[in-house]
Design a protein around this motif. Structure first.
Motif, PDB file in Angstrom:
ATOM      1  N   ASN A 126     132.871 126.271   4.943  1.00 22.46           N
ATOM      2  CA  ASN A 126     131.820 126.057   3.885  1.00 22.46           C
ATOM      3  C   ASN A 126     130.351 126.207   4.397  1.00 22.46           C
ATOM      4  O   ASN A 126     130.177 125.790   5.589  1.00 22.46           O
ATOM      5  CB  ASN A 126     131.987 124.648   3.594  1.00 22.46           C
ATOM      6  N   SER A 139     132.231 128.616  -0.266  1.00 24.78           N
ATOM      7  CA  SER A 139     133.498 128.254   0.395  1.00 24.78           C
ATOM      8  C   SER A 139     134.172 129.752   0.524  1.00 24.78           C
ATOM      9  O   SER A 139     134.201 130.337  -0.697  1.00 24.78           O
ATOM     10  CB  SER A 139     134.278 127.378  -0.421  1.00 24.78           C
ATOM     11  N   LEU A 140     134.522 129.891   1.586  1.00 27.53           N
ATOM     12  CA  LEU A 140     135.240 131.094   2.013  1.00 27.53           C
ATOM     13  C   LEU A 140     136.367 130.938   2.730  1.00 27.53           C
ATOM     14  O   LEU A 140     136.629 130.102   3.554  1.00 27.53           O
ATOM     15  CB  LEU A 140     134.304 132.119   2.507  1.00 27.53           C
ATOM     16  N   ARG A 141     137.385 131.967   2.731  1.00 22.31           N
ATOM     17  CA  ARG A 141     138.646 131.907   3.650  1.00 22.31           C
ATOM     18  C   ARG A 141     138.644 133.084   4.557  1.00 22.31           C
ATOM     19  O   ARG A 141     138.351 134.145   4.044  1.00 22.31           O
ATOM     20  CB  ARG A 141     139.774 132.142   2.854  1.00 22.31           C
ATOM     21  N   LEU A 162     135.804 131.950  -2.018  1.00 22.87           N
ATOM     22  CA  LEU A 162     136.588 130.793  -3.021  1.00 22.87           C
ATOM     23  C   LEU A 162     135.839 130.524  -4.022  1.00 22.87           C
ATOM     24  O   LEU A 162     136.068 130.384  -5.198  1.00 22.87           O
ATOM     25  CB  LEU A 162     137.141 129.820  -2.146  1.00 22.87           C
ATOM     26  N   GLU A 199     137.668 124.676   8.628  1.00 20.98           N
ATOM     27  CA  GLU A 199     139.069 124.012   8.971  1.00 20.98           C
ATOM     28  C   GLU A 199     139.827 124.884   9.725  1.00 20.98           C
ATOM     29  O   GLU A 199     139.832 126.279   9.460  1.00 20.98           O
ATOM     30  CB  GLU A 199     139.914 123.589   7.665  1.00 20.98           C
ATOM     31  N   ARG A 221     144.772 130.895   8.507  1.00 20.58           N
ATOM     32  CA  ARG A 221     143.591 131.203   7.835  1.00 20.58           C
ATOM     33  C   ARG A 221     142.802 130.064   7.797  1.00 20.58           C
ATOM     34  O   ARG A 221     143.181 128.998   7.731  1.00 20.58           O
ATOM     35  CB  ARG A 221     143.866 131.665   6.284  1.00 20.58           C
ATOM     36  N   ARG A 222     141.356 130.186   7.744  1.00 20.01           N
ATOM     37  CA  ARG A 222     140.388 129.110   7.729  1.00 20.01           C
ATOM     38  C   ARG A 222     139.618 129.170   6.625  1.00 20.01           C
ATOM     39  O   ARG A 222     139.246 130.118   6.109  1.00 20.01           O
ATOM     40  CB  ARG A 222     139.577 129.164   9.150  1.00 20.01           C
ATOM     41  N   ILE A 223     139.250 128.052   6.303  1.00 18.29           N
ATOM     42  CA  ILE A 223     138.381 127.679   5.052  1.00 18.29           C
ATOM     43  C   ILE A 223     137.172 127.225   5.822  1.00 18.29           C
ATOM     44  O   ILE A 223     137.035 126.319   6.455  1.00 18.29           O
ATOM     45  CB  ILE A 223     138.913 126.666   4.124  1.00 18.29           C
TER      46      ILE A 223
END
Length: 147
Positions: free
Chosen positions: A71, A115-117, A98, A147, A67-69
């Motif tokens: 922004n 911000s999201l995953r 998020l 990320e 999983r990647r976060i």
């Protein structure tokens, strides 16, 4: 985890059952399926001491690495439904939102940070995020970090 720890990936089938049960207890508690760790451990079938021994060392592969976060920054027209359309578009990308921070509109525009995953299921997530700029009322889209 200790600073000098070494991570390995192993098939759960070759590990003792206690590791998968620790993951089940963690998931059960995260989803509010039980009120206490004691009752969650009892329900899953491991001792509390085994849970506490391994809880900080056992993670699912998906949880740590797939999983990647991301922004993103958006500049939106101050019109009803614009932010809603953006959120629907993110939902279609299977993004887990998020946080959403929107400034007070000034001169008919508002800045929004989201911000999201994203999961590994989508190949072109970041390219798809740029497609949000084609939505009505979206003036600017920038990926701030990933990320």
């Amino acid at each position: 985890m200790k600073n000098n720890s070494q991570l390995i990936v192993a098939d759960a089938q070759v590990l003792p059952d206690v590791f998968t049960k620790v993951l089940e207890v963690k998931k059960l508690m995260a989803q509010k399926g039980e009120k206490s760790f004691a009752s969650a451990c009892k329900r899953i079938g491991i001792s509390r001491s085994a849970y506490y021994k391994y809880k900080d060392c056992v993670f699912s592969y998906e949880e740590l690495f797939t999983r990647r976060i991301v922004n993103i920054y958006l500049l939106l027209n101050d019109e009803p439904g614009v932010l809603s359309c953006v959120l629907v578009a993110l939902h279609k990308l299977n993004a887990n939102i998020l946080t959403v921070n929107q400034s007070i509109p000034v001169d008919g525009v508002a800045s929004v940070n989201i911000s999201l995953r994203l999961t590994a299921q989508s190949d072109n997530e970041l390219a798809s995020l740029n497609s949000i700029s084609t939505l009505d009322g979206v003036l600017e889209v920038k990926v701030l970090s990933a990320e």
